[in-house]
Design an enzyme around this catalytic site. Structure first.
Site, PDB file in Angstrom:
ATOM      1  CG  ASP A  90      -1.742   1.253   1.348  1.00  0.00           C
ATOM      2  OD1 ASP A  90      -2.534   1.532   0.432  1.00  0.00           O
ATOM      3  OD2 ASP A  90      -1.571   1.973   2.345  1.00  0.00           O
ATOM      4  CG  ASP A  93       2.376   0.111   5.403  1.00  0.00           C
ATOM      5  OD1 ASP A  93       2.123  -0.210   4.220  1.00  0.00           O
ATOM      6  OD2 ASP A  93       1.595   0.771   6.110  1.00  0.00           O
ATOM      7  CE1 TYR A 246      -5.830   4.389   2.178  1.00  0.00           C
ATOM      8  CE2 TYR A 246      -4.858   2.545   3.355  1.00  0.00           C
ATOM      9  CZ  TYR A 246      -4.729   3.639   2.518  1.00  0.00           C
ATOM     10  OH  TYR A 246      -3.500   3.980   2.032  1.00  0.00           O
ATOM     11  CD  GLU A 475       2.727   6.554   4.437  1.00  0.00           C
ATOM     12  OE1 GLU A 475       3.720   5.907   4.023  1.00  0.00           O
ATOM     13  OE2 GLU A 475       2.192   6.346   5.523  1.00  0.00           O
TER      14      GLU A 475
END
Length: 789
Positions: A90, A93, A246, A475
Site C-alpha cells: 500500500d 509499509d 482506510y 508518506e
C-alpha cells in the site's frame, strides 16, 4: 538525477498574460504562471512506473527493473504465502489493501484508456500495461463470494507491520520470529466500496486487453460483473482491519463509478438504467442543500466526481457537464460561495493527508474534462488546462521552496521518506532517517532512491516538514501516485518529453552489506578470547544467506619459538548467541594454515555458521550474531611453563583494532577489517593478511578445451534444464577442486564441457570463474534480469 527541462509543445498565444483571468484571484489564492516552466513529463511518467514496481509484493515478474528489489512474502523454500499473491504494497509499509490496489489500478487504467497513444508514443506502453496487469491479477484472487479480501498483513495484536521497520524481502522472517508461522493474517469483508472499485478496475482491464489478450480480458470482465453484483447487493461498508487507516463512508459513488465502467466495457444499457434508477437519486449532495456534491476531491474514499465525469462523458447530459464545471471551479476560483484553500505560493490545498495526491487527482479530472466534455468550449478548456498544468508544475518544483514533491525529479527533494524498503534499515532504528546527523549514531542514510514516488506534500502554509515520522508529509502510497500518473498520461501528449534511455540505474551498495565487529573478551599468558559479531546489513536487496563464515588470523611464531607446535593450539567456543541445532549456531574450529603467508606462521580460526539465515536485517538483535571464541595454548607442557610462548600483539586480526576496540560493539571503532568474512565462500568483508580485499579478488579460473559450442541454457552448469543455486555451487566446486569437479575430474557429478559453456555467464569469456557463480546468484535474487551478465 537532475530534472530535465524541455520546450513545451504549447501555443505561446495560449500562454499569454490573458490566461491569468482564469486563475484564482482571491488574496489567498495567488496566481501560478503555468507558462514559466515545462518539465520532462515523459521522464516523470517513466519514473512513476518505477515506483509501482518498487511496490510489487510477492515473487517479482521478470520485467521488474528495480535492481534493489527481490521476492518478498516467501517462506524459506521460496514459496509465496499470502492468501492472495502479488499485488502492491500500500505505502511505505507491507500491508496489502484490496481497496487501494483496486483504486490505484482503476485510475492508472483510466489514464491509459484515454491517452493510450500518448503513452505508447512515449515508449512506455508495454511497461504501463505490465504494471496495470500486476494490480488486476491480484484483484482476480480476492473474491470470497458475498465478501472480498480486505487486508493482508500483520494487523493483529501488536501490528508487526506498523511496529517494525525492515525491508519487504525479509519482512516475513520477522513475522515468523513473532508468530512462528510463514502466513500473514487476512480478513474478509462485505464492503461495497472495495468490491465496486475492483469491478471498475477489472472492467477497464477488459477494455485494455480485449484485443491483445482476449481470454484473460474475458476473465477480467466476468469477475468485474461478479464484484459489481456483490457490491450492489451489499450496499454498505464493512472496513475490517483497514478501518483505522482506510474507512470508506459511502458506497453509492463507487457503485455508480463501477457501473459506468461496465457500461463502457459491455454497452449493456442495464448499467445506465441502474445508475438512473438507483444511484442518481442517492447521489451525495452539499450540506443543507439539494445541489449535487461538487466539493472535496477524487480519491479512494470519494469517487463522486470520477463517477460524475464518466456519466457526463457517456450521456453528454448538460446537468452533469455543468456539475463537473462546478467541481473544477470550486478548486480554482470558487463556485456557489465555496472555494478550496490555497497555499501562499499557489497550490490548491484540500487536506493535510496527501495534499499533493488530492491536487494531482483533480488535475487529472481537469485535463480529461478539457479533452472530452469541454473540448468545444475554448474558454473553460483554457482555464482548466492552464490551472491543471500550473498545479502539476508546482509539484515538480514551481513553489517558493523550490522543492519537487516527486522523488528523483528536480534539483531538490524531501530527504526523509516514510518507506521501509527504500531505507534499507537493518536494526529497526528509523527515526533519524533523512536528517543530516543522528545524536545517537543511528542510520540517517537511505539505501535507495525511490524514483517517481509522490510524497504527501506541503501543509496549508506551503511549508514542508522533512521528518520521516511526520507521515502526512513524508508518506508515499499507491493511491497518491494514481491520479498523478493519469494526469501525466495527458501531459506527455500536450507538453512533450522523452523517457531516459539509461533508466533505471543499477544501484550498488553504498555501505558494507556484511561486517564483523570484535572486542577483546579476555586475555592471558596462554590465550586470547574474542567476542565477535557477524552482521548482515544487506539492502541491495535485503537478504539472508545460509553459507556464511569468518576467519580470525593469528601468528604462531612465538609458539614455535617456545618449543611448541601448531598441534598445541586449541580453538573453541564456550558461548554464542544461538544453541546448537538452531539457525545461527556456529562451528568454531582450527587452527588452519593461511596459504597467503610465505613464512608459514599465519593461521586462522574458522567460525562457520551451519545455517546463517538467522542473521537477518530485521532488528537490533537479529542483524548480528554473537560468537565468543578462545585461541589458546596449554599453561604448561610436561611440567614446563609455556609463559612467553603466547603473544597476540603481532596477530593480523588483533592488529585490526582488538586492543583498542570499545566494549560497545555497535561503535564504528569495533569494526575489524582484519577479520575476513565470506558468503558462499566469496570474500565480502575485510582484508586478508596478504592484502586481498573483496574489491580486488582475482577469481580462480578453470581452463577447459570446451570453449566453443552452443549454449543450451545460460547458467545451467549441471545441465539439468533449469538454473538454480546448485549451478552456482557446481561452478565453485569446479574452481576449488578441479581434480574432483573439473571437466576431467573424478567425481560423477563433475562439470561437463557443455556445463562450462552454459556456466560462462559473466563477461562471456573462455573460462569459468567465481564471477560466473556470482552472476547466477544475482540472477536468482533478481538483482539482474537476464543471463549472461
Amino acid at each position: 538525477m537532475n530534472f530535465k527541462k524541455i520546450t513545451a509543445a504549447v501555443s505561446a498565444l495560449a500562454m499569454s498574460a490573458g490566461i491569468a483571468a482564469y486563475l484564482p484571484s482571491s488574496s489567498d489564492a495567488p496566481i501560478v504562471d503555468a507558462a514559466s516552466s515545462s518539465y520532462n513529463y515523459a521522464e516523470a511518467l517513466q519514473k512513476s512506473m518505477f515506483f509501482y514496481e518498487v511496490q510489487q509484493a510477492g515473487i517479482l515478474p521478470d520485467w521488474n527493473e528495480v535492481s534493489w528489489r527481490a521476492d518478498s512474502m516467501v517462506d524459506e523454500d521460496g514459496n509465496e504465502t499470502d492468501v492472495c499473491t502479488g499485488g502492491w504494497f500500500d505505502a511505505g509499509d507491507h500491508f496489502k489493501f484490496t481497496l487501494t490496489n483496486a483504486y490505484a489500478a482503476s485510475v492508472l487504467e483510466w489514464g491509459y484508456i484515454e491517452y493510450q497513444d500518448n503513452v505508447d508514443n512515449a515508449g512506455l506502453g508495454e511497461l504501463y500495461r505490465n504494471n496495470v496487469q500486476w494490480g488486476l491479477d491480484y484483484l482476480m484472487q480476492c473474491d470470497r463470494g458475498d465478501k472480498i479480501i480486505g487486508t493482508v498483513g500483520d494487523y493483529t495484536g501488536g501490528s508487526t507491520d506498523h511496529n517494525i521497520w525492515c525491508s519487504a524481502e525479509v519482512y516475513l522472517r520477522k513475522h515468523h520470529l513473532n508468530n512462528n508461522d510463514w502466513v500473514r493474517p487476512y480478513d474478509e469483508i462485505a464492503d461495497s466500496t472495495t468490491m465496486a472499485l475492483s469491478a471498475a478496475a477489472l472492467a477497464e482491464g477488459y477494455i485494455i486487453f480485449k484485443d491483445s489478450q482476449p481470454a484473460k480480458a474475458k476473465e477480467y470482465l466476468e469477475q468485474a460483473k461478479t464484484y459489481f453484483e456483490e457490491a450492489d447487493t451489499v450496499r454498505g461498508n464493512e472496513n475490517g482491519a483497514m478501518g483505522t487507516m482506510y474507512n470508506p463512508s459511502s458506497w453509492v459513488d463507487d457503485c455508480m463509478y463501477a457501473a459506468c465502467w461496465l457500461y463502457k466495457a459491455t454497452g449493456d444499457q442495464s448499467y445506465l438504467d441502474k445508475i438512473e434508477s438507483d444511484y442518481i437519486p442517492k447521489f451525495p449532495t452539499e450540506e443543507q442543500s439539494t445541489d449535487a456534491k461538487y466539493t472535496w476531491g477524487f480519491c479512494w474514499d470519494d469517487t463522486t466526481q470520477g463517477a460524475a465525469l464518466l456519466y457526463a462523458q457517456i450521456t453528454g447530459k448538460s446537468e452533469w457537464v455543468d456539475h463537473i464545471s462546478h467541481h473544477l471551479d470550486y478548486w480554482i476560483d470558487g463556485y456557489g460561495g465555496k472555494q478550496i484553500k490555497y497555499t501562499p505560493d499557489g497550490m490548491a490545498w484540500l487536506f493535510s493527508w496527501g495534499s499533493a495526491r488530492h491536487v494531482s487527482a483533480t488535475a487529472w479530472l481537469a485535463f480529461l474534462s478539457c479533452d472530452t466534455i469541454f473540448k468545444d468550449n475554448a474558454s473553460l478548456r483554457d482555464k482548466y488546462q492552464t490551472w491543471a498544468k500550473g498545479q502539476m508544475d508546482y509539484l515538480f518544483g514551481d513553489n517558493d521552496l523550490g522543492l519537487s514533491y516527486v522523488l528523483g525529479m528536480g534539483e531538490k527533494n524531501p530527504t526523509a521518506i516514510h518507506h521501509r524498503t527504500a531505507s534499507g534499515i537493518h536494526d529497526d532504528h528509523w527515526n533519524d532517517l533523512g536528517q543530516e546527523s543522528s545524536s545517537e549514531g543511528w542510520q540517517t542514510e537511505y539505501a535507495h532512491t525511490l524514483y517517481g514516488a509522490l510524497v504527501g506534500g506541503p501543509d496549508s502554509s506551503g511549508n514542508y516538514v522533512n521528518n520521516v515520522g511526520q507521515y502526512e508529509y513524508s508518506e508515499v502510497a499507491i493511491d497518491y501516485n494514481a491520479g498523478y500518473t493519469a494526469a501525466l498520461c495527458a501531459m506527455v501528449g500536450d507538453y512533450g518529453g522523452e523517457i531516459l534511455a539509461d533508466f533505471p540505474p543499477t544501484e550498488t551498495p553504498t555501505w558494507a552489506e556484511w561486517e564483523i565487529s570484535a572486542t577483546l573478551n579476555g586475555s592471558g599468558n596462554s590465550y586470547t578470547e574474542i567476542k565477535a559479531w557477524a552482521m548482515n546489513h544487506t539492502a541491495w536487496p535485503a537478504r539472508v544467506e545460509k553459507n556464511v563464515s569468518y576467519r580470525y588470523y593469528f601468528d604462531i611464531s612465538e609458539v614455535i619459538a617456545g618449543g611448541l607446535s601448531v598441534d598445541d593450539i586449541t580453538v573453541k567456543s564456550n558461548s554464542q548467541q544461538y544453541q546448537e541445532g538452531k539457525q545461527g549456531h556456529a562451528t568454531v574450529s582450527g587452527p588452519y594454515k593461511y596459504d597467503g603467508d610465505p613464512s608459514g606462521n599465519t593461521y586462522y580460526a574458522l567460525i562457520q555458521f551451519e545455517d546463517a539465515r538467522a542473521i537477518q536485517p530485521t532488528g537490533q538483535s537479529e542483524h548480528r550474531d554473537e560468537v565468543q571464541f578462545r585461541i589458546s595454548i596449554p599453561d604448561a607442557v610436561n611440567g614446563q611453563s609455556t609463559a612467553g610462548s603466547w603473544d597476540p600483539t603481532n596477530d593480523w586480526s588483533y592488529q585490526g583494532g582488538i586492543a583498542t576496540a570499545p566494549n560497545e560493539m555497535l561503535s564504528p571503532d569495533a569494526l575489524n577489517e582484519h577479520i575476513t568474512m565470506y558468503v558462499n565462500d566469496v570474500l565480502v568483508w575485510g582484508i586478508e593478511p596478504d592484502g586481498t580485499t573483496p574489491d580486488d579478488v582475482q577469481p580462480t579460473t578453470v581452463t577447459t578445451t570446451a570453449t566453443t559450442g552452443n549454449v543450451t541454457v545460460w547458467g545451467d552448469a549441471n545441465c539439468n534444464g533449469t538454473v538454480d543455486m546448485a549451478d552456482a555451487v557446481l561452478i565453485l566446486q569446479a574452481i576449488a577442486n578441479a581434480d574432483k569437479f573439473g571437466v576431467n575430474g573424478s567425481d560423477d557429478d563433475r562439470i561437463t564441457p557443455q556445463g562450462v559453456i552454459n556456466a560462462d555467464v559473466y563477461d562471456n569469456g573462455s573460462d569459468i570463474t567465481a564471477l560466473d557463480a556470482l552472476s547466477i546468484q544475482k540472477y536468482l535474487l533478481k538483482i539482474i534480469s537476464t543471463l549472461p551478465e
